[in-house]
Structure formats: structure tokens, C-alpha cells
Design a protein around this motif. Structure first.
Motif, PDB file in Angstrom:
ATOM      1  N   VAL A   1      -1.923  -9.965   0.294  1.00 34.29           N
ATOM      2  CA  VAL A   1      -1.300  -9.571   0.997  1.00 34.29           C
ATOM      3  C   VAL A   1      -1.913  -7.617   0.997  1.00 34.29           C
ATOM      4  O   VAL A   1      -1.240  -7.702   2.286  1.00 34.29           O
ATOM      5  N   ARG A   2      -2.652  -7.135   0.106  1.00 32.77           N
ATOM      6  CA  ARG A   2      -2.859  -6.066   0.598  1.00 32.77           C
ATOM      7  C   ARG A   2      -3.956  -5.466   1.842  1.00 32.77           C
ATOM      8  O   ARG A   2      -3.743  -4.718   2.359  1.00 32.77           O
ATOM      9  N   ALA A   3      -4.693  -6.403   1.093  1.00 34.18           N
ATOM     10  CA  ALA A   3      -5.751  -6.516   2.151  1.00 34.18           C
ATOM     11  C   ALA A   3      -5.082  -6.179   3.994  1.00 34.18           C
ATOM     12  O   ALA A   3      -5.944  -5.673   5.169  1.00 34.18           O
ATOM     13  N   LEU A   4      -3.604  -7.552   3.891  1.00 33.93           N
ATOM     14  CA  LEU A   4      -3.311  -7.384   5.043  1.00 33.93           C
ATOM     15  C   LEU A   4      -2.657  -6.572   6.072  1.00 33.93           C
ATOM     16  O   LEU A   4      -2.513  -6.287   6.739  1.00 33.93           O
ATOM     17  N   ARG A   5      -1.718  -5.732   4.637  1.00 36.07           N
ATOM     18  CA  ARG A   5      -0.744  -4.885   4.771  1.00 36.07           C
ATOM     19  C   ARG A   5      -1.974  -3.681   5.629  1.00 36.07           C
ATOM     20  O   ARG A   5      -1.695  -3.429   5.672  1.00 36.07           O
ATOM     21  N   GLU A   6      -3.529  -3.493   5.134  1.00 37.34           N
ATOM     22  CA  GLU A   6      -4.095  -2.509   4.757  1.00 37.34           C
ATOM     23  C   GLU A   6      -4.707  -2.524   6.235  1.00 37.34           C
ATOM     24  O   GLU A   6      -5.141  -1.948   7.242  1.00 37.34           O
ATOM     25  N   GLU A   7      -5.247  -3.360   6.860  1.00 37.73           N
ATOM     26  CA  GLU A   7      -5.974  -4.154   8.474  1.00 37.73           C
ATOM     27  C   GLU A   7      -5.318  -3.920   9.344  1.00 37.73           C
ATOM     28  O   GLU A   7      -5.290  -3.847  10.368  1.00 37.73           O
ATOM     29  N   LEU A   8      -3.660  -4.391   9.429  1.00 41.05           N
ATOM     30  CA  LEU A   8      -2.585  -4.303  10.442  1.00 41.05           C
ATOM     31  C   LEU A   8      -2.013  -3.407  10.608  1.00 41.05           C
ATOM     32  O   LEU A   8      -1.390  -2.755  10.992  1.00 41.05           O
ATOM     33  N   GLU A   9      -2.068  -2.203   9.713  1.00 45.57           N
ATOM     34  CA  GLU A   9      -1.046  -0.578   8.972  1.00 45.57           C
ATOM     35  C   GLU A   9       0.438  -1.763   9.086  1.00 45.57           C
ATOM     36  O   GLU A   9       0.353  -0.644  10.127  1.00 45.57           O
ATOM     37  N   THR A  10       1.119  -2.618   8.014  1.00 44.13           N
ATOM     38  CA  THR A  10       2.103  -2.925   8.849  1.00 44.13           C
ATOM     39  C   THR A  10       2.579  -3.410   7.461  1.00 44.13           C
ATOM     40  O   THR A  10       1.795  -3.923   6.654  1.00 44.13           O
ATOM     41  N   ASN A  11       3.813  -3.604   7.446  1.00 47.87           N
ATOM     42  CA  ASN A  11       4.698  -4.480   6.153  1.00 47.87           C
ATOM     43  C   ASN A  11       3.948  -5.312   6.048  1.00 47.87           C
ATOM     44  O   ASN A  11       4.305  -6.181   7.501  1.00 47.87           O
ATOM     45  N   ILE A  12       3.799  -6.238   5.125  1.00 44.56           N
ATOM     46  CA  ILE A  12       3.729  -7.735   5.312  1.00 44.56           C
ATOM     47  C   ILE A  12       4.913  -8.456   4.438  1.00 44.56           C
ATOM     48  O   ILE A  12       5.182  -7.952   3.082  1.00 44.56           O
ATOM     49  N   ILE A  13       5.659  -8.993   5.024  1.00 50.36           N
ATOM     50  CA  ILE A  13       7.668 -10.065   4.640  1.00 50.36           C
ATOM     51  C   ILE A  13       6.510 -11.168   4.175  1.00 50.36           C
ATOM     52  O   ILE A  13       5.781 -11.884   4.824  1.00 50.36           O
ATOM     53  N   VAL A  14       6.577 -11.154   2.649  1.00 53.25           N
ATOM     54  CA  VAL A  14       6.467 -12.714   2.206  1.00 53.25           C
ATOM     55  C   VAL A  14       7.962 -13.273   1.489  1.00 53.25           C
ATOM     56  O   VAL A  14       7.827 -13.161   0.724  1.00 53.25           O
ATOM     57  N   PRO A  15       7.764 -14.532   2.427  1.00 56.64           N
ATOM     58  CA  PRO A  15       9.653 -15.201   2.338  1.00 56.64           C
ATOM     59  C   PRO A  15       9.241 -16.007   1.045  1.00 56.64           C
ATOM     60  O   PRO A  15       8.243 -16.946   0.585  1.00 56.64           O
ATOM     61  N   PRO A  16      10.588 -16.093   0.126  1.00 57.25           N
ATOM     62  CA  PRO A  16      10.374 -16.646  -0.779  1.00 57.25           C
ATOM     63  C   PRO A  16       9.979 -17.959  -1.239  1.00 57.25           C
ATOM     64  O   PRO A  16       9.173 -18.515  -2.523  1.00 57.25           O
ATOM     65  N   ASP A  17       9.662 -18.894  -0.110  1.00 55.05           N
ATOM     66  CA  ASP A  17       9.679 -20.329  -0.066  1.00 55.05           C
ATOM     67  C   ASP A  17       8.178 -20.723   0.880  1.00 55.05           C
ATOM     68  O   ASP A  17       8.002 -21.759   1.282  1.00 55.05           O
TER      69      ASP A  17
END
Length: 324
Positions: free
Chosen positions: A229-245
Motif C-alpha cells: 500500500v505504501r509503495a503504491l501510494r509513493e509510485e502513483l503519488e496519490t492516496n490508496i483506498i483499501v476497502p474493509p472487505d
């Protein structure tokens, strides 16, 4: 009081997922378990375990199957609908985040990118033969480091200076990782470097030629890994939403499709029920030689009866087919 619901089943190469939705869109039960190379056994076991978590008076109005083994799951369970993973993942993402524009789905053996515009799938891509952008890449490296995936994820968050590791091939990545260990790099930095390598490979392979746009929803079992999640956020330079399910989103999407099917097709469901453990299901395959194509045909048997068959380029052996 009878509780009406819709069942979604997602059978992948690594995990099998189930989701049960009510007519009011409440997820009342879900299950995530390893396929273990035995999709028939995992489906039967999952149904039995799921039944224990549901009200006694449950009434399944419709069932749908998806995933790489969707035809098999549909035949075993009597699913009313069989649908591809792209549609199911997209529907589930829209349910969780109505204005979603990009869906990143990374599973154990495959990964997907889905672009959504105005609530409809605009474009999508799936990984090629390389597994370096999938969960199996992390599983392999975590095992090599003798770490659980939970510990691997935790330590990826503490890495401050990620080591550059080749992610284009699992074998090369392992060789590179060993070299970095031998040269004295901090283990947490190596672990986060592996997470960065997976994300770089995913973006170079699956997202090649695509333009991911926010909001970005991250689905699949790999979304448990905070380092990814952290790596995706840094590479895409945007917030990453991870749904509860996030781990059962394919099954949730299948349940949503089952609901649509039931509303358009009133009447009893073909769903066989939850208690199928005693059935003598088996699978077999053979090569059809009726023409030069020599297709590999897969059959599902209940005792001596053929429940379903598929895999040919023509309809000669098709007993079960996808409803669209």
C-alpha cells in the motif's frame, strides 16, 4: 423469519472467497480460504463453513460464480450466473467507492488494472505470464527470509532507505536480495525494496500504456500488506483506498450480479445448497480429436453423471456455458 440473500463465489488459483449480501446491500457473511490446488474441495469446505455463520432461515435467491475456476464453481454449486473477474471486481469497487476511477487488484497468481469512468469499465489489463507483480512474488521472498507475511508487512513500513532490487523476475530478485544481504544492507530496507520492486513490475506490466487516476481502490489479498500500500501510494503519488472487505471483493461483485439476475429472472434459484460435502464430485479432462484443434476438455462429474464440460473451441462438448 426468512432471511433472503445472494451468494457470490470467487475461486482463484490461490484462494477461494465467498460473500453473502442481503437485498439491502448488507454483507452478512464472507469467507477467505486457501484453494490449495483443490478447487472442488475448497468450494465444498467453504460452503459448509459459510453455512455455520448464516441464519438458519437463510434463503439464497440467486448465486453467481467468478474467478479463474468460475465454470467449475458454477457447475458444483448450481450457480445461476457465471461471470468474469473484471466485471465482478469493478462492481464491488463501485459499491465501496462510488466515484472510483482506478481499481488495482493483486492476487496470489494474477493481477489486474481496471479503469472506470462514469460507473462503467472503460479499460482493463491483466498480468502476462510473469508472476513478479503478484502475491506469489512476496510469498517466495518472505519464505526465503523466514518471515511470516504479517511480519514482512510490518517491517516494510519501517524501511527508510529502500534498496533497489530487480523485480522483473522472481529468480533475479532473489539473487539480488541475497547480494544486498551479503553487502550489509538493513533488512527492513531490503524488505521495503522488495515491495517497491513488486509495484514497479505491476505498473510496468499490467499498467503499461494505461493512466491510473484517483480515486484508486486497492483490492485482493495482497492489500493486507501495508508495505505494498505504501509503495503504491509513493509510485502513483496519490492516496490508496483499501476497502474493509478488500480480500473478498470478487465474491462481493458476484453477489451483486446474482442480485441483478434474481430481480430480472423471478423464480427459484438453481443453487444446490450449502451441504454438498457428501456428494461424490470429481473432475477429469481429455483431449478431443474430432478436429485438428485437439482441444482440452474439462468435465465435472457427480458420480457417473456429467454435470458440466467446457474448454472446446466449438460447442461439441459444452454442457455448461457462461451466462452474460
Amino acid at each position: 423469519m426468512i432471511v433472503e440473500a445472494y451468494l457470490g463465489i470467487d475461486v482463484g488459483s490461490v484462494t477461494t472467497k465467498f460473500a453473502v449480501l442481503t437485498p439491502t446491500d448488507e454483507l452478512i457473511a464472507s469467507l477467505y480460504l486457501p484453494t490449495g490446488g483443490r478447487p472442488v474441495a475448497s468450494v465444498l469446505e467453504g460452503l459448509g463453513r459459510l453455512r455455520a455463520d448464516l441464519p438458519v432461515s437463510i434463503s439464497i435467491l440467486a448465486a453467481a460464480a467468478t474467478g479463474s475456476a468460475r465454470s467449475l464453481a458454477g457447475a458444483l454449486t448450481g450457480a445461476d450466473l457465471v461471470k468474469n473477474e473484471i466485471t465482478c471486481q469493478a462492481l464491488a469497487a463501485i459499491r465501496a467507492v462510488p466515484d472510483v476511477r482506478t481499481v488495482v487488484e493483486i492476487g496470489g497468481q494474477d493481477s489486474k488494472l481496471i479503469l472506470i469512468e462514469d460507473g462503467l469499465v472503460k479499460d482493463f489489463a491483466m498480468n502476462t505470464v510473469c508472476a513478479a507483480g503478484t502475491g506469489s512474488f512476496l510469498d517466495h521472498q518472505a519464505a526465503r527470509l523466514r518471515l511470516s507475511l504479517r511480519e514482512f508487512s510490518r517491517r516494510a513500513l519501517t524501511g527508510r532507505h529502500p534498496v533497489n532490487i530487480s523485480g522483473r523476475c522472481t529468480v533475479f530478485a532473489e539473487t539480488d536480495m541475497i547480494h544486498k544481504q551479503q553487502t550489509g544492507h538493513d533488512l527492513d530496507d531490503i524488505i521495503y525494496g522488495l515491495c517497491r520492486a513488486l509495484v514497479r513490475n505491476y505498473l510496468a506490466d499490467v499498467a503499461s500504456g494505461k493512466a491510473p487516476r484517483a480515486p484508486v481502490v486497492f483490492q485482493g489479498g495482497v492489500a493486507f500488506n501495508a508495505g505494498i500500500v505504501r509503495a503504491l501510494r509513493e509510485e502513483l503519488e496519490t492516496n490508496i483506498i483499501v476497502p474493509p472487505d478488500h480480500e473478498v471483493m470478487g465474491a462481493v461483485g458476484a453477489a451483486l450480479l446474482a442480485r441483478e439476475y434474481a430481480r430480472a429472472n423471478p423464480g427459484p434459484s438453481r443453487f444446490h445448497g450449502f451441504d454438498l460435502i457428501g456428494r461424490s464430485y470429481s473432475t477429469s479432462s481429455f483431449q478431443c480429436t474430432a478436429c485438428p484443434e485437439t482441444c482440452d476438455i474439462v468435465r465435472v462429474m457427480d458420480g457417473d453423471s456429467v454435470l458440466a464440460a467446457w474448454g472446446g473451441r466449438c460447442d461439441k462438448w459444452h454442457i455448461f456455458s457462461e451466462k452474460r
